[in-house]
Design an enzyme around this catalytic site. Structure first.
Site, mmCIF file in Angstrom:
data_model
loop_
_atom_site.group_PDB
_atom_site.id
_atom_site.type_symbol
_atom_site.label_atom_id
_atom_site.label_comp_id
_atom_site.label_asym_id
_atom_site.label_seq_id
_atom_site.Cartn_x
_atom_site.Cartn_y
_atom_site.Cartn_z
ATOM 1 N N GLN A 347 0.832 -0.725 0.356
ATOM 2 C CA GLN A 347 0.105 0.322 -0.134
ATOM 3 C C GLN A 347 0.930 1.235 -0.392
ATOM 4 O OE1 GLN A 347 -3.463 -1.142 1.108
ATOM 5 N NE2 GLN A 347 -4.018 0.372 -0.053
ATOM 6 N N THR A 516 -1.763 -3.282 7.296
ATOM 7 C CA THR A 516 -1.258 -4.757 6.789
ATOM 8 C C THR A 516 -2.279 -5.015 5.817
ATOM 9 O OG1 THR A 516 -1.131 -4.500 9.261
ATOM 10 C CG2 THR A 516 -1.561 -6.715 8.347
ATOM 11 N N HIS A 517 -1.542 -4.264 4.989
ATOM 12 C CA HIS A 517 -2.555 -4.685 3.385
ATOM 13 C C HIS A 517 -1.476 -5.263 2.920
ATOM 14 C CE1 HIS A 517 -4.762 -0.518 5.067
ATOM 15 N NE2 HIS A 517 -5.424 -1.840 5.524
ATOM 16 N N ASN A 518 -1.277 -6.254 3.000
ATOM 17 C CA ASN A 518 -0.330 -6.996 2.016
ATOM 18 C C ASN A 518 -1.489 -8.130 1.195
ATOM 19 O OD1 ASN A 518 0.404 -6.898 5.368
ATOM 20 N ND2 ASN A 518 2.505 -7.337 4.056
#
Length: 590
Positions: A347, A516-518
């Site tokens: 992101q 935590t937008h993996n």
């Protein structure tokens, strides 16, 4: 030799949002369902109850709800020629741990993608020409359309209890909502959260600028609500303990609040905490899963036979399990061949902190998804050919917490320690607000996941290796947003403000928290030569393995991923129930 358990119809690996949904859907078919969760068992009471959860040091700083790198980690490097080293201290991203997963500690931002994002490659080619896509960029279409997913977005929003204001009801624009969103069949289940002072300032200024502010879609209940499973949510009290915390008030959307209380009552559902799945076991020809092998809470190795395996752990761990289990062909960035590990993306964020001597903000009144948004610079609103990048961002003003350890914004030039720092904190605290950009991140040939040749975990398995760095396209996007936020910041008339954005000399840094937008690594699509999963999130190679989560995204959205993750899970569950169970096998012919 591993112990062997009695067989079950379905084994769910992980018990967060996706597999809580899968548990409800598949037990409704009368199947015996077992969930294996490697972390602790957690529930609102007693684990999140007051005052235990309102402990900033334990949960906000020491990250008790997260996967600890000493037990589970990966290695990271910038480029193909670099030596990857282990991610030893949580920073850049914070994978959840335990029952509920990251759905326990998130803020609650719940978006639908713009329809164009689900067919991004086709959209770019049709509107701007294929030649604007850089050679090293590997963006793809999802293989499923917004129109197909709309009913599943709608149902997930009802289950999660989302507060918001529709901007497009069945094609008709609605005052006060997001005019740039895809059409929706129903209004949000609850009205928006109450506004805070910073929201009002931002929204009024944005309207004066000719922009279109609207309230952030929130997984924080604005009023008492009962969802389709009979689970009850209470109205958010703006306590400010959302991100990194479990909700003590039954107000934040989480698997515990919205699903698990109902699921646990079903006789054909069971779960085991502290049970780490090591691999999916395959039959002799590698075309069908026979179950999973896991380590239980006593340290014993156990084989769990199952007819259907659903991977629903955190996205990075799903990819790791596929790689160590031999499901699908590992991706090779040199040849471009293979699919598992391909198209890892993250992101691209930036923002501004504004200081006002004469304005009082009460930072103790905050909610995880409180905020006013503008989407005027989203994917559909930007001329990619003219601006020189592919992507977009929403821009928001939010007030999430006033926690005194982690939330100490300072004006420009303030000392970072000592008496001067104390004086600056005293002057600044309660006098700042932020404007943030939450932007997309495209996929590239050399940004991927594979097995590390040098490091292993405590079970002897290779650690997963992440190869990732910022690319010029995404930096151009965030610099575009920097100009917009600079203009908006000045329009608010602060006494001081400072901007923080990636520049062209920036490299990915694992130390500061970002999101935590993996996403990516086990992506969905319409072609097995370029995707690991078909349009129903079924492995192209092993037909009784389905893989839920943001790992399916071919590139990252401009939005937070949970809304799309939830909708895709319900979409896949419907296909399993109506197509796969009556006739097990590939749902899409390669």
């Amino acid at each position: 030799m591993a112990k062997i358990n009695p067989p079950v119809d379905v084994v769910l690996v992980g018990l967060g949002w996706t597999n809580s949904i899968m548990g409800m859907e598949l037990t409704e078919e009368g199947l015996s369902v077992l969930a294996l969760e490697r972390g602790e068992d957690r529930d609102t009471v007693p684990d999140f109850s007051y005052p235990k959860m309102a402990d900033e040091l334990t949960y906000g700083v020491r990250l008790k709800l997260m996967q600890q790198p000493a037990k589970s980690t990966l290695t990271v490097r910038h480029g193909l020629g670099d030596m990857a080293v282990p991610y030893r201290t949580l920073g850049s991203f914070l994978p959840g741990d335990g029952v509920g997963g990251a759905g326990v500690h998130w803020n609650g931002h719940t978006w639908r993608p713009q329809p164009q994002e689900l067919r991004l490659k086709s959209y770019v080619e049709e509107n701007f020409g294929a030649d604007i896509i850089p050679d090293e960029m590997t963006i793809q279409d999802y293989g499923v359309s917004y129109e197909e997913l709309e009913p599943f977005f709608d149902y997930f929003e009802k289950v999660a209890g989302i507060s918001g204001k529709a901007g497009n009801l069945n094609g008709e624009l609605q005052e006060g909502g997001n005019p740039f969103e895809g059409w929706r069949s129903n209004e949000y289940p609850m009205p928006p959260l109450a506004r805070t002072h910073n929201d009002t300032l931002f929204a009024d200024m944005a309207r004066d600028q000719g922009l279109h502010p609207f309230p952030l879609p929130a997984g924080n209940a604005s009023e008492a609500y009962t969802n389709p499973y009979g689970m009850q949510l209470g109205p958010c009290n703006f306590c400010g303990f959302c991100e990194r915390y479990g909700c003590m008030n039954y107000s934040k959307s989480s698997p515990q609040t919205c699903i698990l209380g109902a699921l646990k009552r079903r006789e054909n559902f069971s779960y085991q905490a502290n049970s780490e799945v090591l691999r999916v076991e395959l039959d002799s020809d590698g075309k069908k899963a026979t179950g999973v092998t896991y380590i239980d809470s006593e340290g014993d190795e156990i084989f769990q036979p199952a007819d259907l395996v659903v991977l629903g752990t955190f996205s990075l761990n799903n990819v790791h399990l596929m790689l160590v289990s031999g499901i699908g062909t590992p991706y090779d960035p040199v040849s471009g061949e293979g699919v598992v590990g391909k198209n890892y993306a993250y992101q691209m964020n930036g923002g501004s902190t504004l200081y006002f001597k004469d304005k009082e903000f009460n930072p103790f009144i905050g909610a995880g998804a409180n905020g006013e948004i503008i989407n005027d610079f989203g994917v559909e609103q930007i001329d990619f050919a003219q601006e020189g990048f592919i992507g977009g961002s929403y821009i928001n003003a939010a007030m999430t917490n006033g926690q005194p350890i982690r939330n100490m914004p300072l004006r420009s030039g303030a000392p970072s320690w000592g008496a001067g720092w104390k004086q600056a904190v005293q002057e600044t605290y309660g006098h700042t607000m932020t404007i943030g950009s939450h932007g997309s991140n495209m996929a590239y040939r050399d940004c991927y996941l594979d097995l590390d040749p040098n490091y292993t975990d405590d079970h002897g398995r290779p650690l997963m290796r992440m190869t990732f760095d910022w690319k010029a396209n995404d930096v151009r996007m965030t610099q575009f947003m920097k100009q917009k936020i600079d203009t908006l910041s000045k329009a608010l008339g602060p006494d001081d403000y400072k901007l923080s954005f990636k520049d062209f000399d920036s490299h990915y840094d694992v130390r500061p928290y970002q999101t935590t937008h993996n996403v990516g690594g086990a992506i969905m699509g319409s072609d097995p030569s370029s995707s690991a999963l078909n349009r129903y999130l079924q492995s192209w190679d092993v037909h009784n393995v389905f893989v839920m989560g943001a790992n399916a995204f071919p590139q990252n959205l401009q939005y937070n991923p949970t809304g799309l993750v939830g909708a895709l899970t319900y979409w896949a569950a419907k296909a399993i129930r109506e197509q796969y169970l009556p006739n097990p096998g590939p749902l899409v012919q390669a």
